[in-house]
Design a protein around this motif. Structure first.
Motif, PDB file in Angstrom:
ATOM      1  N   PHE A 120      28.191 -57.330  51.114  1.00 51.37           N
ATOM      2  CA  PHE A 120      28.663 -58.636  51.098  1.00 51.37           C
ATOM      3  C   PHE A 120      29.830 -58.753  50.218  1.00 51.37           C
ATOM      4  N   LEU A 121      30.086 -58.077  49.043  1.00 50.57           N
ATOM      5  CA  LEU A 121      31.386 -58.312  48.336  1.00 50.57           C
ATOM      6  C   LEU A 121      32.494 -57.863  48.823  1.00 50.57           C
ATOM      7  N   HIS A 122      32.503 -57.071  49.972  1.00 50.16           N
ATOM      8  CA  HIS A 122      33.725 -56.492  50.854  1.00 50.16           C
ATOM      9  C   HIS A 122      33.779 -57.287  51.942  1.00 50.16           C
ATOM     10  N   GLY A 123      32.910 -58.360  52.209  1.00 51.79           N
ATOM     11  CA  GLY A 123      32.662 -59.153  53.314  1.00 51.79           C
ATOM     12  C   GLY A 123      32.441 -58.421  54.731  1.00 51.79           C
ATOM     13  N   ARG A 124      31.572 -57.655  54.486  1.00 49.50           N
ATOM     14  CA  ARG A 124      30.860 -57.209  55.684  1.00 49.50           C
ATOM     15  C   ARG A 124      30.081 -58.065  56.122  1.00 49.50           C
ATOM     16  N   MET A 125      29.213 -58.773  55.291  1.00 51.93           N
ATOM     17  CA  MET A 125      28.261 -59.705  55.953  1.00 51.93           C
ATOM     18  C   MET A 125      28.064 -61.052  54.861  1.00 51.93           C
ATOM     19  N   ASP A 126      27.780 -62.039  55.155  1.00 46.54           N
ATOM     20  CA  ASP A 126      27.770 -63.253  54.409  1.00 46.54           C
ATOM     21  C   ASP A 126      26.324 -63.380  53.792  1.00 46.54           C
ATOM     22  N   LEU A 127      25.893 -64.364  52.910  1.00 42.26           N
ATOM     23  CA  LEU A 127      24.551 -64.315  52.340  1.00 42.26           C
ATOM     24  C   LEU A 127      23.328 -64.434  53.161  1.00 42.26           C
ATOM     25  N   THR A 128      23.585 -65.255  54.215  1.00 38.97           N
ATOM     26  CA  THR A 128      22.557 -65.442  55.248  1.00 38.97           C
ATOM     27  C   THR A 128      22.027 -63.968  55.841  1.00 38.97           C
ATOM     28  N   GLN A 129      23.311 -63.278  56.014  1.00 42.69           N
ATOM     29  CA  GLN A 129      22.798 -61.843  56.850  1.00 42.69           C
ATOM     30  C   GLN A 129      22.234 -60.986  55.682  1.00 42.69           C
ATOM     31  N   VAL A 130      22.408 -61.297  54.585  1.00 41.77           N
ATOM     32  CA  VAL A 130      22.083 -60.220  53.286  1.00 41.77           C
ATOM     33  C   VAL A 130      20.534 -60.882  53.344  1.00 41.77           C
ATOM     34  N   GLU A 131      20.225 -61.888  53.383  1.00 43.01           N
ATOM     35  CA  GLU A 131      18.718 -62.188  53.483  1.00 43.01           C
ATOM     36  C   GLU A 131      17.965 -61.889  54.531  1.00 43.01           C
ATOM     37  N   ALA A 132      18.949 -61.884  55.717  1.00 39.05           N
ATOM     38  CA  ALA A 132      18.145 -61.476  56.942  1.00 39.05           C
ATOM     39  C   ALA A 132      17.768 -59.983  56.723  1.00 39.05           C
ATOM     40  N   VAL A 133      18.580 -59.071  56.155  1.00 39.19           N
ATOM     41  CA  VAL A 133      18.308 -57.699  56.019  1.00 39.19           C
ATOM     42  C   VAL A 133      17.224 -57.632  55.456  1.00 39.19           C
ATOM     43  N   ALA A 134      16.889 -58.390  54.218  1.00 40.76           N
ATOM     44  CA  ALA A 134      15.530 -58.030  53.378  1.00 40.76           C
ATOM     45  C   ALA A 134      14.412 -58.682  54.220  1.00 40.76           C
ATOM     46  N   ASP A 135      14.499 -59.899  55.062  1.00 44.94           N
ATOM     47  CA  ASP A 135      13.447 -60.370  55.799  1.00 44.94           C
ATOM     48  C   ASP A 135      13.076 -59.601  57.008  1.00 44.94           C
ATOM     49  N   LEU A 136      14.202 -58.826  57.480  1.00 49.49           N
ATOM     50  CA  LEU A 136      13.740 -57.762  58.527  1.00 49.49           C
ATOM     51  C   LEU A 136      13.158 -56.501  58.047  1.00 49.49           C
ATOM     52  N   ILE A 137      13.323 -56.059  56.862  1.00 48.16           N
ATOM     53  CA  ILE A 137      12.638 -55.071  56.224  1.00 48.16           C
ATOM     54  C   ILE A 137      10.971 -55.447  55.933  1.00 48.16           C
ATOM     55  N   HIS A 138      11.105 -56.440  55.525  1.00 46.80           N
ATOM     56  CA  HIS A 138       9.613 -56.953  55.064  1.00 46.80           C
ATOM     57  C   HIS A 138       8.949 -57.941  56.082  1.00 46.80           C
ATOM     58  N   ALA A 139       9.556 -57.616  57.470  1.00 41.00           N
ATOM     59  CA  ALA A 139       8.869 -58.945  58.504  1.00 41.00           C
ATOM     60  C   ALA A 139       7.407 -58.459  58.771  1.00 41.00           C
ATOM     61  N   THR A 140       6.479 -59.209  58.982  1.00 37.15           N
ATOM     62  CA  THR A 140       5.061 -59.184  59.150  1.00 37.15           C
ATOM     63  C   THR A 140       4.665 -59.479  60.504  1.00 37.15           C
ATOM     64  N   SER A 141       5.701 -59.852  61.268  1.00 39.74           N
ATOM     65  CA  SER A 141       5.235 -60.572  62.506  1.00 39.74           C
ATOM     66  C   SER A 141       6.246 -60.240  63.552  1.00 39.74           C
ATOM     67  N   GLU A 142       6.148 -60.359  64.805  1.00 37.33           N
ATOM     68  CA  GLU A 142       7.468 -59.979  65.844  1.00 37.33           C
ATOM     69  C   GLU A 142       8.117 -61.545  65.755  1.00 37.33           C
ATOM     70  N   VAL A 143       7.492 -62.632  65.631  1.00 34.77           N
ATOM     71  CA  VAL A 143       8.398 -63.881  65.411  1.00 34.77           C
ATOM     72  C   VAL A 143       9.311 -63.786  64.042  1.00 34.77           C
ATOM     73  N   GLY A 144       8.936 -63.377  62.979  1.00 33.10           N
ATOM     74  CA  GLY A 144       9.483 -63.223  61.792  1.00 33.10           C
ATOM     75  C   GLY A 144      10.741 -62.286  61.778  1.00 33.10           C
ATOM     76  N   ALA A 145      10.446 -61.060  62.761  1.00 35.45           N
ATOM     77  CA  ALA A 145      11.549 -60.160  62.968  1.00 35.45           C
ATOM     78  C   ALA A 145      12.443 -60.547  63.855  1.00 35.45           C
ATOM     79  N   LYS A 146      12.177 -61.351  64.893  1.00 36.69           N
ATOM     80  CA  LYS A 146      13.060 -62.001  65.734  1.00 36.69           C
ATOM     81  C   LYS A 146      14.108 -63.032  65.072  1.00 36.69           C
ATOM     82  N   LEU A 147      13.476 -63.689  64.297  1.00 30.02           N
ATOM     83  CA  LEU A 147      14.309 -64.560  63.371  1.00 30.02           C
ATOM     84  C   LEU A 147      15.408 -64.057  62.465  1.00 30.02           C
TER      85      LEU A 147
END
Length: 457
Positions: A120-147
């Motif tokens: 994030f600090l090096h500009g590789r991703m923005d904060l919404t993508q950072v949160e998406a990484v966490a969401d993908l790791i903790h996804a409990t459903s197919e729809v959640g993972a797709k989002l």
């Protein structure tokens, strides 16, 4: 934490498995690992980036494990720094031994989320993508993972960036009229700014209209099962889960505390909570269970009110019917197997409410109940890949603040109440939009977001 440090961590769960991964990132990542690696390659520093190398990790000549490792030279890595990932056998003992060796040679243990924080600090991703990484790791459903994947692709960032550009364009016109009074807003410019503000407000409103559903799709919908004792709540939970999760007996009041389990229906996550039967009782433990049931019921997204089709409605049943909110309640008429092909005589009492006739014991009608749950939360429509979804409260709050600032700017502009006030509101809007993507987010909030990551990510 300093970006000058070289950091290391185990990136896979610490449990016996076929494979384990240790990640090292920073200026000295390659040189540290090179001093511990024996392989055919002459120098890891000059090796081809992103190419697997075979060899051994050793500690002063003593071999620790046979490994594959890959060097990713900056800036072509997750953190945009030099990164080395070591693939070894997934023994917790081996993983810790290799990590300890790397730490003894100059790296330090990464903090939770520090690899992603550096990205994030090096500009590789923005904060919404950072949160998406966490969401993908903790996804409990197919729809959640797709989002999460959609957000990881940067689609929300792109949408926010497009809105920001429109606001900046409007702000430049307003700022010019302030800096050069002789170039005051003409009627045509004012009308043009109003129209453009309407378009921006509409874009934000479109994103916000799906925000609550997006958050629930990510987290899963909470569903509480309520009813008086022995109407079949625990049997229904077991049937929906396809396993014997709750104890089922003929003794009233068996369930004293709530039991929560997860279920997917057509890719959507539901959190089902079986609760204590609600009735008048002098038992202190059962009374506490009932109190907790009522508390969970009030917070749940959906309520399944279970009634016994083989018996007449009791005062407790009627009290429950009158207490629930109809718009978020599905009445489950259980023990269909006890009926002779017709509805119970008391059906008229709940005919205005959405209901499903089932047999929890034999599973008859449970497919209809699942379909009803799915329709209730999605209105039969799942997120489409070309739609932009806000998926958490932080993003939703910031978007609402941006929308409020825009609406206030529009109202001032419409009444010609002063360009200076409009400029202030437009800056507030840009700050709120910047907070969504991490450009103007407070440090303490950033720290909280990254602290929720695992150490190896």
């Amino acid at each position: 934490m300093s970006l000058e440090d070289t950091i290391a961590a185990i990136a896979t769960p610490i449990q016996s498995s076929g494979l384990g991964v240790i990640r090292v990132s920073g200026t000295d990542a390659v040189s540290i690992v090179e001093s511990l690696f024996k392989g055919k390659v002459a120098s890891l520093k000059r090796t081809e980036t992103h190419k697997l190398q075979y060899g051994w990790i050793h500690d002063e000549g003593e071999l620790l494990d046979q490994v594959l490792l890959v060097v990713m030279h900056a800036p072509h890595s997750y953190t945009k720094e030099d990164v080395v990932e070591i693939q070894c056998h997934g023994s917790p003992l081996v993983l810790r031994a290799i990590l300890d060796l790397i730490l003894r040679h100059g790296a330090r243990l990464a903090e939770p989320g520090e690899f992603t924080q550096r990205a994030f600090l090096h500009g590789r991703m923005d904060l919404t993508q950072v949160e998406a990484v966490a969401d993908l790791i903790h996804a409990t459903s197919e729809v959640g993972a797709k989002l999460a994947v959609q957000q990881l692709q940067g689609k929300l960032f792109q949408a926010i960036d497009a809105v920001k550009k429109q606001v900046i364009s409007i702000a430049s016109v307003i700022e010019a009229s302030i800096e050069f009074p002789e170039e005051s807003l003409e009627l045509t410019k004012r009308e043009d700014c109003l129209q453009r503000l309407d378009c921006v407000c509409a874009d934000l409103e479109n994103m916000l209209s799906r925000a609550e559903q997006g958050r629930q799709m990510r987290e899963g919908f909470s569903v509480v099962l309520i009813g008086r004792p022995n109407v079949g709540k625990s049997s229904l939970l077991n049937t929906l889960l396809r396993e014997q999760r709750s104890i089922v007996t003929s003794i009233p009041g068996t369930t004293r505390d709530s039991i929560e389990e997860s279920l997917q229906i057509q890719g959507v996550a539901f959190r089902l909570t079986d609760t204590a039967g609600i009735r008048q009782t002098k038992d202190l433990i059962e009374t506490e269970g009932i109190r907790r049931t009522e508390k969970i019921r009030d917070k749940a997204d959906l309520v399944l009110l279970i009634l016994d089709a083989s018996e007449k409605l009791t005062e407790e049943d009627q009290s429950l019917i009158s207490d629930v909110e109809q718009e978020r309640t599905i009445v489950v008429i259980n023990k269909k197997d006890c009926l002779s092909g017709k509805l119970p005589e008391w059906y008229e009492a709940i005919s205005a409410m959405e209901s499903v006739l089932i047999s929890a014991k034999f599973g008859d009608g449970c497919d209809d109940l699942e379909s009803c749950l799915f329709e209730k939360v999605t209105q039969g429509r799942l997120p489409q890949k070309d739609e932009i979804w806000i998926t958490n409260l932080r993003q939703q709050k910031a978007a609402k603040n941006a929308q409020a600032a825009l609406q206030q700017a529009r109202e001032i502009l419409e009444h010609s109440a002063g360009e200076e006030f409009i400029a202030v509101d437009l800056r507030s809007c840009l700050n709120a939009l910047g907070e969504i993507v991490g450009e103007t987010t407070p440090d303490d909030l950033l720290g909280q977001i990254f602290s929720e990551f695992c150490i190896g990510k």
